[in-house]
Design an enzyme around this catalytic site. Structure first.
Site, PDB file in Angstrom:
ATOM      1  CE1 TYR A 146      35.960  43.005  39.938  1.00 32.87           C
ATOM      2  CE2 TYR A 146      36.892  45.385  41.323  1.00 32.87           C
ATOM      3  CZ  TYR A 146      35.132  44.778  40.516  1.00 32.87           C
ATOM      4  OH  TYR A 146      35.003  45.141  40.601  1.00 32.87           O
ATOM      5  CB  CYS A 147      39.366  40.974  34.610  1.00 36.23           C
ATOM      6  SG  CYS A 147      41.178  39.922  34.302  1.00 36.23           S
ATOM      7  CB  THR A 148      36.376  37.154  34.202  1.00 38.53           C
ATOM      8  OG1 THR A 148      35.970  37.957  34.003  1.00 38.53           O
ATOM      9  CG2 THR A 148      35.567  35.770  34.091  1.00 38.53           C
TER      10      THR A 148
ATOM     11  CB  ILE B  52      36.010  37.742  39.744  1.00 34.57           C
ATOM     12  CG1 ILE B  52      36.299  39.503  39.306  1.00 34.57           C
ATOM     13  CG2 ILE B  52      34.954  37.531  40.509  1.00 34.57           C
ATOM     14  CD1 ILE B  52      35.574  39.579  39.019  1.00 34.57           C
TER      15      ILE B  52
END
Length: 471
Positions: free
Chosen positions: A317-319, A347
Site C-alpha cells: 500500500y501507499c498514499t 490509503i
C-alpha cells in the site's frame, strides 16, 4: 562516505554492509579493477624466468602474477582500498547523474494549440474559481501517450485557466498529479480529465480532500521519464507487471485476517511502500515499514531483502496507489513472492471507506498541509520530549529541508531543529556563502541513516523481521 586509506578489513566490511546489493556489486568490481591496475603499474620489462612476468615493488622483484598478487594483497591492501573507494565514488556519481535524468523534467515544449481541450467556463464566474471552499485532488492514470509534451501543454493551460496550483508529472506512460483550488475549479478539472479522448479517466480515479490552492506555493507541470520517480526505466519495469489490485473492502479483510493471527505473522507481509517520515505518523497495523528516505531507494531495498519476501504473500500500500503500481511490478519481477497484491486507490481510498479501520494515525501528503486525518490516533512522538505529537514542521536551520516533530512546548523553548547538530547551527546564525546555498544541509538526520535498511537481518519476536505493530 569516507574512504580512509588506513581502513582495516573490518571497517571495509562494515562500510560494504551499509551498501545496497547493487552498490556492493559495483564496489566489488571497482576493487577488482583497482587491484588489477595496481599490479599492472608494478610490471616492468626486466628479467623473466620462462614466460613469467616480472614486477618491481617495495625495492623487491617478483616473478609471476601469484607472487605480486600475494604481496599486493598483504602489504598494499589499504592503498588498493583507497583506489577502490575513489573509483566507486566516481561510479556512484555517474549512476546518480543517470538517475537524475529520469527524474528531471524535459525542456519546455514549443507552444502548441490545445484550446480544443480547454472546457468552456463562461457559465462560471472568476470569483467561483478564486473564492469559496477549497479542495485538493490526487490522481494518477497509466496509459500510452505518444505526445506527452502536448498533454503537458494542455495541463498547464487548463490549470492556469482554473487558477489551480500543484504538481503534475507527464510521461509516455501516463500522468500523475495533485492540484489544489476551489471546489468548483477542481470539479471542472476532473470533468475535463474524464472527457479527454486520450485519457478517458473515471471519476473514481480522483481522491479529494479539504484544502485549496494555498496548499501549494506554485504550479509545476513537466514531462518526465516516469510519472513516479522510482529511478528505473519504465521500459525495463512496466506498470503492466503490477500486482493484483484489491478494492478497499478486500484489502480490509486481508488486514483483518493478518491482525487476527496475533503474534504469528505466517506467510503474509503487509508492506508500506512509502518513505519513513510518512509511515512514522500513520500506518496500518502489523505493517513492515521500510526506513527509506525516498522511493527511488525502494528497488535497492527489495534487492537487499529478497529473502524476507521469498514464498510470501505480499500486500502493498501507499498514499494513492501510484507507487504500488511500479513497486509491485519490481517486486514481482524478482520472482520470489508467492503472490503480490496492492491496495487500489491507496490509503486515501481506504480511509474514505474505513475512516476507523486498521490504518491508524495521520496520512502524510506532499503539500503545505503535510498530513490529513480521519481518526484521532497519534502514533508519533515529539523529537525532544517524546510527548505524543504528529504535526510536522520544517527544520528551522537555514537550507535544511528535513521535517521535524516538535511539540508546542518544545518549540516555545526554542527546540525547532531536526537534530542537535542543526539546533547548534541555528543558534550560531551567520550568512551562508553562495557555495553553501547550492548544497543541502548535512546533519545527523541524513548522515546517520543507512541508505538501504537490511530488514531481513533484523529479528522482532515471532513476527517477520522489521515489522512494527500498531496497537
Amino acid at each position: 562516505m569516507d574512504w580512509e586509506p588506513e581502513a582495516s578489513p573490518s571497517r571495509e566490511l562494515k562500510r560494504k554492509n551499509l551498501l545496497s546489493a547493487s552498490q556492493r556489486r559495483t564496489f566489488s568490481l571497482c576493487r577488482r579493477k583497482s587491484f588489477a591496475a595496481f599490479v599492472a603499474s608494478k610490471r616492468d620489462g626486466g628479467q623473466r624466468q620462462g614466460n613469467a612476468a616480472s614486477f618491481s615493488c617495495c625495492g623487491r622483484t617478483f616473478e609471476g602474477h601469484a607472487a605480486i598478487h600475494k604481496h599486493a594483497a598483504g602489504t598494499h591492501d589499504a592503498e588498493i582500498q583507497q583506489l577502490a573507494g575513489t573509483a566507486y565514488e566516481e561510479e556512484e556519481e555517474e549512476e546518480e547523474a543517470e538517475t537524475q535524468k529520469l527524474n528531471d523534467p524535459e525542456p519546455e515544449p514549443e507552444p502548441v494549440d490545445v484550446s480544443a481541450w480547454i472546457p468552456d467556463t463562461g457559465h462560471i464566474s472568476e470569483e467561483q474559481l478564486l473564492k469559496g471552499p477549497g479542495k485538493v485532488l490526487l490522481y494518477y492514470h497509466y496509459c500510452e501517450l505518444e505526445e506527452p509534451r502536448l498533454i503537458c501543454a494542455w495541463q498547464k493551460a487548463l490549470c492556469e485557466k482554473l487558477h489551480l496550483t500543484g504538481k503534475v508529472r507527464v510521461a509516455a506512460e501516463g500522468l500523475n498529479g495533485t492540484v489544489g483550488g476551489t471546489a468548483v475549479a477542481t470539479g471542472v478539472y476532473a470533468e475535463a480529465m474524464c472527457s479527454h479522448p486520450l485519457l478517458e479517466m473515471d471519476k473514481e480515479e480522483f481522491k479529494s480532500s479539504d484544502g485549496g490552492a494555498a496548499c501549494f506555493t506554485e504550479l509545476r507541470v513537466g514531462v518526465y521519464k516516469e510519472i513516479v520517480p522510482m529511478g528505473v526505466d519504465p521500459e525495463l519495469i512496466s506498470y503492466r507487471l503490477a500486482g493484483v489490485r484489491l478494492e478497499p473492502e478486500e484489502f480490509h479483510k486481508e488486514v483483518r485476517a493478518l491482525v487476527a493471527e496475533g503474534g504469528l505473522c505466517g506467510d503474509t507481509i503487509l508492506l508500506d511502500c512509502r518513505n519513513f517520515y510518512e509511515s512514522k505518523i500513520g500506518r496500518f497495523a502489523r505493517c513492515l515499514a521500510p526506513n527509506i528516505r525516498k522511493f527511488s531507494y525502494f528497488p535497492d531495498y527489495v534487492d537487499q531483502n529478497l529473502e524476507l519476501f521469498r514464498d510470501k504473500k505480499v500486500l502493498m500500500y501507499c498514499t494513492g496507489g501510484v507507487r504500488c503500481e511500479r513497486g509491485s511490478a519490481y517486486l514481482r519481477a524478482k520472482g520470489v513472492c508467492k503472490e503480490v497484491y496492492q491496495l487500489k486507490g491507496g490509503i486515501h481510498k481506504y480511509l474514505e471507506r474505513f475512516p476507523n479501520g486498521f490504518y491508524r494515525g495521520k496520512l502524510f501528503v506532499f503539500d503545505g498541509r503535510y498530513a490529513i486525518s480521519s481518526n484521532d490516533d497519534v502514533i508519533a512522538d515529539c523529537r525532544y520530549c517524546c510527548a505524543p505529537w504528529d504535526r510536522y514542521e520544517l527544520c528551522s536551520t537555514q537550507f535544511c529541508r528535513q521535517l521535524v516533530l516538535s511539540c508546542p512546548g518544545c518549540r516555545r523553548d526554542g527546540r525547532t531543529a531536526c537534530c542537535p547538530t542543526c539546533q547548534t547551527k541555528g543558534q550560531a546564525k551567520g550568512e551562508a556563502s553562495a557555495a553553501d546555498r547550492r548544497h543541502k544541509e548535512e546533519c545527523e538526520c541524513t548522515g546517520g541513516r543507512p541508505r538501504i535498511p537490511q530488514d531481513a537481518q533484523r529479528q522482532s519476536g515471532r513476527c517477520q523481521p522489521g515489522q512494527e505493530e500498531v496497537q
